[in-house]
Enzyme design. Structure first.
Site, PDB file in Angstrom:
ATOM      1  N   HIS A 155      -6.191  -7.177  -0.958  1.00 15.17           N
ATOM      2  CA  HIS A 155      -6.357  -5.742  -1.215  1.00 15.17           C
ATOM      3  C   HIS A 155      -5.568  -5.281  -2.431  1.00 15.17           C
ATOM      4  CE1 HIS A 155      -7.031  -6.291   3.192  1.00 15.17           C
ATOM      5  NE2 HIS A 155      -8.030  -5.443   2.974  1.00 15.17           N
TER       6      HIS A 155
ATOM      7  N   ASP B   1      -4.749 -12.970   2.902  1.00 18.24           N
ATOM      8  CA  ASP B   1      -6.032 -12.483   3.431  1.00 18.24           C
ATOM      9  C   ASP B   1      -7.179 -12.780   2.463  1.00 18.24           C
ATOM     10  OD1 ASP B   1      -4.779 -10.639   1.768  1.00 18.24           O
ATOM     11  OD2 ASP B   1      -5.029  -8.929   3.112  1.00 18.24           O
TER      12      ASP B   1
ATOM     13  N   HIS C 282       0.812  -1.223   0.000  1.00 21.48           N
ATOM     14  CA  HIS C 282       0.000   0.000   0.000  1.00 21.48           C
ATOM     15  C   HIS C 282       0.842   1.269   0.000  1.00 21.48           C
ATOM     16  CE1 HIS C 282      -3.675  -2.208   0.361  1.00 21.48           C
ATOM     17  NE2 HIS C 282      -3.326  -2.758   1.518  1.00 21.48           N
TER      18      HIS C 282
ATOM     19  N   ASP D 280      -2.473 -10.429  -2.817  1.00 25.40           N
ATOM     20  CA  ASP D 280      -3.117 -10.024  -1.555  1.00 25.40           C
ATOM     21  C   ASP D 280      -4.592  -9.687  -1.839  1.00 25.40           C
ATOM     22  OD1 ASP D 280      -2.240  -8.652   1.370  1.00 25.40           O
ATOM     23  OD2 ASP D 280      -3.956  -7.661   0.418  1.00 25.40           O
TER      24      ASP D 280
HETATM   25  C1  OKP Z   1      -3.300  -4.313   4.444  1.00 19.29           C
HETATM   26  B1  OKP Z   1      -2.882  -5.436   3.505  1.00 19.29           B
HETATM   27  C2  OKP Z   1     -10.852  -3.086   8.397  1.00 19.29           C
HETATM   28  C3  OKP Z   1     -10.406  -1.920   7.541  1.00 19.29           C
HETATM   29  C4  OKP Z   1      -9.181  -2.279   6.781  1.00 19.29           C
HETATM   30  C5  OKP Z   1      -6.882  -1.471   6.344  1.00 19.29           C
HETATM   31  C6  OKP Z   1      -6.606  -2.700   5.582  1.00 19.29           C
HETATM   32  C7  OKP Z   1      -5.144  -2.835   5.280  1.00 19.29           C
HETATM   33  C8  OKP Z   1      -4.770  -4.120   4.603  1.00 19.29           C
HETATM   34  N1  OKP Z   1     -11.860  -2.711   9.329  1.00 19.29           N
HETATM   35  N2  OKP Z   1      -8.251  -1.200   6.699  1.00 19.29           N
HETATM   36  O1  OKP Z   1      -3.224  -5.256   2.165  1.00 19.29           O
HETATM   37  O2  OKP Z   1      -3.296  -6.734   3.910  1.00 19.29           O
HETATM   38 ZN    ZN Z   2      -4.380  -7.207   2.276  1.00 20.00          ZN
HETATM   39 MG    MG Z   3      -3.904  -7.602  -4.610  1.00 16.47          MG
END
Ligand code: OKP
Ligand code: ZN
Ligand code: MG
Length: 343
Positions: free
Chosen positions: A197, A284, A159, A195
Site C-alpha cells: 500500500h 503484503d 498510513h 509495503d
Molecule cells: C495497511 B498496511 C480490505 C480493505 C483494506 C485497509 C488496508 C490497510 C493496509 N478489504 N483496508 O499498509 O498493510
Molecule cells: Zn500494506
Molecule cells: Mg508502499
C-alpha cells in the site's frame, strides 16, 4: 542483525474491522508479530532486544499534540460516553464542511482519522507507544554504529499522518525514526516504502521537505487503499518538490516487474546520498496475501534484501503490513537474510 521487539504489541488486539459492511476479525492481528518473532529466532537472525522508553518527545516531532492527546484518551472517552462496542469513526469533515476539532468523541474520531476499518479499544495507545519505541530503539542501534536493525513494529505506521490514524496505523514509526536521525545531525534521510500500500502518512509528513526523501512502491490507488493519495504526479511541494516519488503497479505484478521500480527507487536514493535509510517493510506484496494483488514469491524477498544492501547505507527496517500469517515470518526474515548475504 538485531531485532527490536516489544511484547506490549499484544495489547493491540481489537476484535473488529469494518469490511464489506460487516465486522470481521482484523487482518492486523497479534499473531503476525509473534510469527515473525518465531522465525527470527528459528533462523538465528541475531539478538532480540526489548525497546528503550523514549517518551513522547520524539513522537511529537512528527505528530501534533492534539492528535497525541486524542489517541491517549480516546478509549477512556469512548467508554465514558457509554458506547457498547469498540471505537470506530463514522463521520468525517466532508468537502465544504469545517475542519475544526469537535468536543464530542464521535466528532474527534472522525477529525483524527481518514478511514473506518481501524477500530480502537483498550491497549491500543500502549501498543502504539511501544511500537514507536521499537522503531526508535532500532534507530539508536544504527546511529550507534550497527549497519542495520530490524524494528518489529506492531501496530504498523506508514498510513498515519501527523494528525490522522487509519489503515491499521496510529504513529508513523518510520517517520519518527527518520526524524530522530535528522535531530541527531544526519542531514539527509531516505524512506523507501515497499509495503503493497501507498505510504500516505509518510509522504504527507515530509511532503514539503527536501531533507527526507520519501519513495513508495504500491498498488494503484485508483484500485486500492488508501485511494486518495499515492499517484505518480505527487512529487512534493515547495522546498520538497522532487523529493517524493510514487511508483504504482497494476494487479498481478510479479517481482520481475516490481523490481524495475525498486531499481528506479534505489538509483534515486543513491543520488540523494542520505546518511541513513529507513525501509518501511510490508510483505503484503506476497502472492497469497489476502487483501492485496501483487504476485511476489517467498524467494523474491531475498533479492529485495540484497538490492537494499547494495546501497551500502545504515538501514533501519520498520515492520508494516503483510497478512498471510502462514508466510509472514519466512518472507520478512528472507529480506533480512538477503540483506546479510545469507540467502
Ligand atoms: C495497511 B498496511 C480490505 C480493505 C483494506 C485497509 C488496508 C490497510 C493496509 N478489504 N483496508 O499498509 O498493510
Ligand atoms: Zn500494506
Ligand atoms: Mg508502499
Amino acid at each position: 542483525m538485531k531485532t527490536v521487539f516489544s511484547p506490549l504489541h499484544s495489547l493491540r488486539s481489537v476484535k473488529t474491522e469494518l469490511d464489506g459492511g460487516i465486522l470481521i476479525e482484523p487482518h492486523e492481528k497479534p499473531s503476525r508479530a509473534e510469527t515473525i518473532l518465531a522465525r527470527v529466532k528459528s533462523q538465528t537472525l541475531g539478538e532480540v532486544i526489548e525497546p528503550e522508553e523514549f517518551g513522547l518527545a520524539p513522537v511529537k516531532r512528527v505528530h501534533t499534540p492534539d492528535y497525541v492527546a486524542f489517541l491517549e484518551h480516546c478509549w477512556a472517552d469512548w467508554v465514558a460516553e457509554g458506547k457498547p462496542g469498540e471505537a470506530i469513526p463514522a463521520v468525517w469533515c466532508g468537502r465544504g464542511m469545517r475542519p475544526r476539532m469537535p468536543k464530542d468523541i464521535d466528532g474527534r474520531l472522525g477529525y483524527f482519522s481518514f478511514a473506518a476499518e481501524t477500530s480502537i479499544s483498550a491497549g491500543t495507545w500502549e501498543a502504539a507507544c511501544a511500537s514507536a519505541n521499537v522503531a526508535l530503539t532500532a534507530q539508536k542501534l544504527v546511529a550507534n554504529g550497527e549497519r542495520a536493525a530490524f524494528a518489529l513494529c506492531r501496530p504498523p505506521g506508514h498510513h498515519a499522518h501527523a494528525d490522522l490514524f487509519g489503515g491499521y496505523c496510529f504513529f508513523n514509526n518510520a517517520a519518527i525514526a527518520a526524524q530522530a536521525f535528522r535531530d541527531q545531525g544526519y542531514e539527509r534521510v531516505a524512506i523507501l516504502d515497499v509495503d503493497f500500500h501507498h505510504g500516505n502518512g509518510t509522504q504527507a509528513i515530509f511532503y514539503d521537505r527536501s531533507d527526507v526523501l520519501t519513495i513508495s512502491l504500491h498498488g494503484d490507488p485508483d484500485l486500492v487503499f488508501p485511494h486518495f493519495l499515492g499517484f505518480e504526479d505527487e512529487t512534493g511541494e515547495a522546498e520538497g518538490e522532487g523529493y517524493n516519488l510514487n511508483i504504482i503497479y497494476p494487479p498481478g505484478t510479479p517481482y520481475s516487474e516490481w523490481s524495475k521500480g525498486l531499481e528506479t527507487a534505489c538509483k534515486r536514493i543513491a543520488d540523494f546520498q542520505p546518511g541513513a535509510l529507513i525501509i518501511a517493510l510490508g510483505v503484503d506484496t506476497f502472492e497469497e496475501d489476502p487483501i492485496s494483488f501483487f504476485k511476489l514469491k517467498s524467494k523474491d524477498y531475498f533479492s529485495l534484501g540484497q538490492r537494499i544492501e547494495h546501497l551500502r547505507l545504515p538501514t533501519v527496517f520498520t515492520m508494516e503490513g503483510g497478512y498471510d500469517v502462514d508466510a509472514i515470518g519466512v518472507n520478512v526474515v528472507n529480506v533480512m537474510q538477503g540483506f546479510e548475504g545469507r540467502a
